[in-house]
Design an enzyme around this catalytic site. Structure first.
Site: not given
Ligand code: F6P
Length: 328
Positions: A14, A75-76, A106, A130, A132, A134, A176, A191, A218, A227, A257, A259
């Site tokens: 991504g 993504r290959c 990752d 990324t 994420d 992570d 994810r 939140a 509230k 997600e 997306h 984001q």
């Molecule tokens: O790894 C980054 C990410 O944006 C995740 O947060 C998300 O789950 C995933 O990629 C979405 O991937 P794609 O753009 O391939 O649907």
């Protein structure tokens, strides 16, 4: 120690805001040190398809402000096979490339590690790119700050309308397997609840806390759902809650997306520059199979193995607890 002369740079998985400043830093640091640089298009796919081009200082002019990646990404699946890796290796050798900088998450590092174990004569350094956040070994990954700011901007707007109508919103954010964006955005936007893949949240507890919020006057409530949450998606969660909560009109928004795009924040531009610079210097110093990262504002090297198997997020229980207390 072998002396490298030509390196290739690629972005994979991504895309993340900050990848372009990082590519710029890699190219210019390499040229400064007398190395040749090749850009690989579409990540590992470009290695297999031999889709590479020579880069110079001007190849990376005026890209600091751009989201996405000028090298493109993919993504290959083929790179996971022995045949795919062998083709990629032969293409690298044919061009005299002896070092690789891979910018990604990752999945990218898993591929890099396997490749590097098979073909250790190609030195590899990873850069954590990324949204994420992570990867173990870097407190922040490239793109996380920008993505979180994008999410915050969107949720602030939703809060305005939620409040005007006394509504309850369920907002799905990316991640994810990672609740990093959800948690930071949840704290930043106040939140009422945050649902993360790493933490099991009982729906009954969620319903109880929404009801308590209403009793505490509230006017609106926002529940952020990463997600990858285990309850099966934001619509399912909203339905489960809707049956029990009558006082709120319930709405669902998936940020998706959007984001991942946008001009990188100051933080991501500087992080990308620092990590790209550090990656090339690490290769020149003879390092391989490592990731460059940022910890306590210092550049540190972590083995790819460790970056993939440990998980920084485990350390953040305190933030979860604080988010809960502050949102009551
Ligand atoms: O790894 C980054 C990410 O944006 C995740 O947060 C998300 O789950 C995933 O990629 C979405 O991937 P794609 O753009 O391939 O649907």
């Amino acid at each position: 120690m072998q002396k490298i002369s030509k390196l290739a740079v690629l972005t994979s998985g991504g895309d993340a805001p900050g990848m372009n400043p990082c590519i710029r830093a890699v190219v210019r640091t390499a040229i400064y040190n007398g190395l040749n640089v090749v850009g690989v298009k579409q990540g590992y796919k470009g290695l297999i398809e031999n889709d590479m081009y020579d880069m110079n200082k001007r190849s990376v002019s005026n890209i600091l402000n751009l989201g996405g990646t000028i090298l493109k990404t993919a993504r290959c699946l083929e790179f996971r096979t022995d045949e795919g890796m062998e083709t990629a290796y032969q293409n690298l050798k044919a061009q005299g490339i002896d070092a690789l900088v891979v910018i990604g998450g990752d999945g990218t590092f898993t591929g890099a590690l396997r490749f590097s174990k098979k073909y250790p004569d190609i030195q590899i350094i990873g850069v954590p790119g990324t949204i994420d956040n992570d990867l173990y070994g870097s407190t922040y990954t490239l793109g996380f700050d920008t993505a979180t700011n994008t999410v915050i901007e969107a949720i602030d707007k939703i809060r305005d309308t939620a409040d005007a109508h006394d509504r309850l919103f369920f907002i799905e954010v990316m991640g994810r397997d990672s609740g990093a964006i959800a948690l930071r955005a949840g704290i930043s936007c106040g939140a009422e609840a945050i649902l993360l893949p790493e933490v099991e949240t009982a729906i009954d507890d969620l319903i109880a806390s929404i009801k308590t919020g209403h009793l505490n006057k509230k006017s609106s409530s926002i529940v952020i759902v990463a997600e990858g949450d285990k309850h099966g998606g934001v619509y399912d969660i909203a339905k489960m809650v809707e049956k029990e909560v009558e006082h709120y009109d319930i709405k669902v928004t998936i940020l998706g997306h959007l984001q991942r795009g946008g001009s990188p924040s100051s933080f991501d531009r500087i992080l990308g520059s620092r990590l790209g610079f550090a990656a090339v210097n690490a290769l020149i110093a003879g390092e391989t199979q490592h990731m460059v990262g940022l910890r306590a504002n210092e550049i540190v090297l972590t083995s790819l193995e460790e970056a993939l198997t440990s998980h920084e997020f485990k350390l953040e229980d305190d933030l979860m607890q604080m988010a809960h207390i502050l949102s009551i």
